[in-house]
Structure formats: C-alpha cells, structure tokens
Design a protein around this motif. Structure first.
Motif, PDB file in Angstrom:
ATOM      1  N   THR A   9      -2.931  -0.679  -4.968  1.00  0.00           N
ATOM      2  CA  THR A   9      -2.099  -0.407  -4.242  1.00  0.00           C
ATOM      3  C   THR A   9      -0.619  -0.407  -5.345  1.00  0.00           C
ATOM      4  O   THR A   9       0.041  -1.468  -5.737  1.00  0.00           O
ATOM      5  N   PHE A  10      -0.384   0.657  -5.891  1.00  0.00           N
ATOM      6  CA  PHE A  10       0.619   0.846  -7.049  1.00  0.00           C
ATOM      7  C   PHE A  10       2.027   0.360  -7.040  1.00  0.00           C
ATOM      8  O   PHE A  10       2.567  -0.345  -7.717  1.00  0.00           O
ATOM      9  N   ASP A  11       2.556   0.484  -5.629  1.00  0.00           N
ATOM     10  CA  ASP A  11       3.942   0.150  -5.615  1.00  0.00           C
ATOM     11  C   ASP A  11       4.062  -1.697  -5.505  1.00  0.00           C
ATOM     12  O   ASP A  11       5.143  -2.115  -5.357  1.00  0.00           O
ATOM     13  N   GLU A  12       3.016  -2.191  -5.351  1.00  0.00           N
ATOM     14  CA  GLU A  12       2.708  -3.531  -5.175  1.00  0.00           C
ATOM     15  C   GLU A  12       2.639  -4.257  -6.688  1.00  0.00           C
ATOM     16  O   GLU A  12       2.785  -5.681  -6.620  1.00  0.00           O
ATOM     17  N   SER A  61       3.964  -4.517 -10.647  1.00  0.00           N
ATOM     18  CA  SER A  61       4.859  -4.315 -11.970  1.00  0.00           C
ATOM     19  C   SER A  61       3.974  -3.710 -12.989  1.00  0.00           C
ATOM     20  O   SER A  61       2.728  -3.861 -13.067  1.00  0.00           O
ATOM     21  N   GLY A  73       7.708  -3.899  -9.531  1.00  0.00           N
ATOM     22  CA  GLY A  73       7.242  -3.349  -8.129  1.00  0.00           C
ATOM     23  C   GLY A  73       7.912  -3.397  -7.184  1.00  0.00           C
ATOM     24  O   GLY A  73       8.048  -2.695  -6.022  1.00  0.00           O
ATOM     25  N   GLY A 123      12.238  -2.225  -8.656  1.00  0.00           N
ATOM     26  CA  GLY A 123      12.507  -1.656  -9.747  1.00  0.00           C
ATOM     27  C   GLY A 123      13.030  -2.190 -10.748  1.00  0.00           C
ATOM     28  O   GLY A 123      13.788  -1.199 -11.977  1.00  0.00           O
ATOM     29  N   ARG A 159       9.351   4.903 -12.824  1.00  0.00           N
ATOM     30  CA  ARG A 159       8.326   4.947 -12.233  1.00  0.00           C
ATOM     31  C   ARG A 159       8.339   5.898 -11.185  1.00  0.00           C
ATOM     32  O   ARG A 159       9.377   6.040 -10.605  1.00  0.00           O
ATOM     33  N   ASP A 160       7.388   6.708 -10.914  1.00  0.00           N
ATOM     34  CA  ASP A 160       7.380   7.781  -9.641  1.00  0.00           C
ATOM     35  C   ASP A 160       6.178   7.010  -8.830  1.00  0.00           C
ATOM     36  O   ASP A 160       5.013   7.406  -9.092  1.00  0.00           O
ATOM     37  N   ASN A 161       6.504   6.261  -7.903  1.00  0.00           N
ATOM     38  CA  ASN A 161       5.530   5.770  -6.733  1.00  0.00           C
ATOM     39  C   ASN A 161       4.775   6.850  -6.192  1.00  0.00           C
ATOM     40  O   ASN A 161       3.631   6.703  -5.570  1.00  0.00           O
ATOM     41  N   ASN A 165       2.021   7.598  -8.632  1.00  0.00           N
ATOM     42  CA  ASN A 165       1.388   6.564  -9.181  1.00  0.00           C
ATOM     43  C   ASN A 165       1.470   6.652 -10.707  1.00  0.00           C
ATOM     44  O   ASN A 165       0.373   6.197 -11.477  1.00  0.00           O
TER      45      ASN A 165
END
Length: 124
Positions: free
Chosen positions: A28-31, A33, A53, A56, A72-74, A77
C-alpha cells in the motif's frame, strides 16, 4: 510481490541534471514513506532524501539540500528525485527504499524494502 524499481540513472557532466524514478508495487504505497539512499564505492550508505507517506513532508541530507527535490505521485505509485547542479561527489548507486518512517531510510537502520539501484555518474 513487493517491489521497487529504479530508473533514470546515467552519465552526466558536472552541473547537469537527472531525474530518478522509483516505481512501487506489491504494498500500500501511500502508507509508506519512500526515499533514496546512495552508496559510492568504498563508502558507507548515505541517506539522501525521503518523502513521508502520511503528510508528504520532505527531508534532505545537507549535502543535497537546495539541489535535489523529491516528489511522489500516489496515483502512479511512483517517487521521483530531481537532481540538479550535480557534482562529481554525487556519483554513486542510488537506491529507492520504503519504510513507515523516513528516519529509517535516511539513517543506517535496517530496511526491508529497497530496489536494485541505479548508477549515477557525474564527470568533472
């Protein structure tokens, strides 16, 4: 499968620019750093930059502050490291890493998730 794949390294003259990319999958990418550390031949691992994460927040080593920018581009990913005003001392293999905490990426803590690295060579 948990995976980080770096790209964008290469040979550049001093003063030039490169943009590194780190594509993530399998977690889970956005969880997490996401950050970068580098290692030059015969030298210790050096934390370069990290983006949190949770909110930002961005962090930079003093050696790259003002020259490198992490983003980062959530939705994709993907994390980017824009490197400007490159110096010969920036020459190293750059690794992307993921951890719940940026401090782990920027220090010498054990990392469970990191990529295969991409070589950046800056000629004088």
């Amino acid at each position: 499968e948990v995976q980080l794949v770096e790209s964008g390294g290469g040979l550049v003259q001093a003063g030039g620019s490169l943009r590194l990319s780190c594509a993530a999958s399998g977690f889970t990418f956005d969880e997490y750093s996401i950050g970068w550390f580098r290692q030059a031949p015969g030298k210790e691992r050096e934390g370069v930059s990290c983006i949190s994460g949770s909110d930002g927040s961005t962090f930079y080593a003093d050696s790259v502050k003002g020259r490198f920018t992490i983003s980062r581009d959530n939705a994709k990913n993907t994390v980017y490291l824009q490197m400007n005003s490159l110096k010969p001392e920036d020459t190293a293999v750059y690794y992307c890493a993921a951890d719940p905490l940026c401090v782990a990426v920027l220090s010498d803590w054990y990392l469970e998730i990191w990529g295969q690295g991409t070589l950046v060579t800056v000629s004088s």
